[in-house]
Design an enzyme around this catalytic site. Sequence first.
Site, PDB file in Angstrom:
ATOM      1  N   ASP A 137       0.840  -1.194   0.000  1.00 13.20           N
ATOM      2  CA  ASP A 137       0.000   0.000   0.000  1.00 13.20           C
ATOM      3  C   ASP A 137       0.876   1.244   0.000  1.00 13.20           C
ATOM      4  OD1 ASP A 137      -0.347   1.094   3.260  1.00 13.20           O
ATOM      5  OD2 ASP A 137       0.640  -0.807   2.838  1.00 13.20           O
ATOM      6  N   SER A 138       0.432   2.259  -0.736  1.00 18.53           N
ATOM      7  CA  SER A 138       1.116   3.543  -0.796  1.00 18.53           C
ATOM      8  C   SER A 138       2.544   3.349  -1.326  1.00 18.53           C
ATOM      9  CB  SER A 138       1.094   4.208   0.582  1.00 18.53           C
ATOM     10  OG  SER A 138       1.480   5.557   0.503  1.00 18.53           O
ATOM     11  N   ALA A 139       3.571   3.721  -0.543  1.00 14.17           N
ATOM     12  CA  ALA A 139       4.937   3.469  -0.981  1.00 14.17           C
ATOM     13  C   ALA A 139       5.190   1.977  -1.137  1.00 14.17           C
ATOM     14  CB  ALA A 139       5.924   4.064   0.011  1.00 14.17           C
TER      15      ALA A 139
END
Length: 306
Positions: A137-139
Amino acid sequence: MKNKIKTAVFRTFIRGSARLAWAGKTAKHIAVLDLAVEQSDQHIPLRLYLPPGDGPFPVVVYFHGGGWVIGDLATYDPMCRDLCDRSDAIVVAVDYRRAPEFPFPAAPDDCLAALAWVAEHIALYGGRADSIVLAGDSAGGNLAAVTAIQARSEMPGLVKGQILIYPVTDHYVRATASYTENAQGPVLTRSIMIWFWDSYFANSRALEAGQLRHPLATPLTVDDLSGLPPALVITAERDPLKDEGIAYANKLAEQGVAVTQSLYPGATHGFIGLQGPTRLHKEGMMEICAWLAALFGRQAERAIEV
């Protein structure tokens, strides 16, 4: 010194807030095993989450979020337990090196090394080396994407799928509409993303002065995405990263990759991993597990036919 203090405060805050959000709601029955990849001068901690039963189980290699700066195994422990419990898959959480102490490309290097370890050793823990999916998730979604790209040439055919949850796919200079619309959050803001990127790229040995894009950092700028494994791309409506996540999903699809896209109305950044078992979290996890089941089901059908 000021950046070190800011980093320490952010890391402590996100760990504490996640623990509070998940208080009393963790899947404690999931077996957990802490290991590490020892390779040259690298020490990469891993946490294996093992579902009940004998297996063999499919495997999800999970890269946590946090802008390559914050987040760790402890922060994402409840979410990984939940994923293991709901998916009936082994989850391998990777504690890659973080910026600013270890700038780009330390994180993608560690993620690729962790994947190689999983491919070689996961059968010892009841996992199927022929059923490996990358997720994050995200980075962490960014790292899942770039690891899939690296594995395409370095470990052909190994990765069977990629789950990209509100992923970072391009540098903030892209200045998408969602960056402007959600500049003040909630949760993730434009200024925080700028700090994440600047921390990640500062003092990088892989970048020339002023360079803001690189194939192992900005997958949206990679020309050739053909031949990558099927992808599930999840985005949140109230998130600066929404547009670049959708753009990456569209680019994958345009180049022949099987893509499932889901935009969650009203959702904010972090709704699957860090905000506890909310309604939106449960909906997202149900979609992830259904996608995994369909993916591995298709593989099982092909194996029977062969």
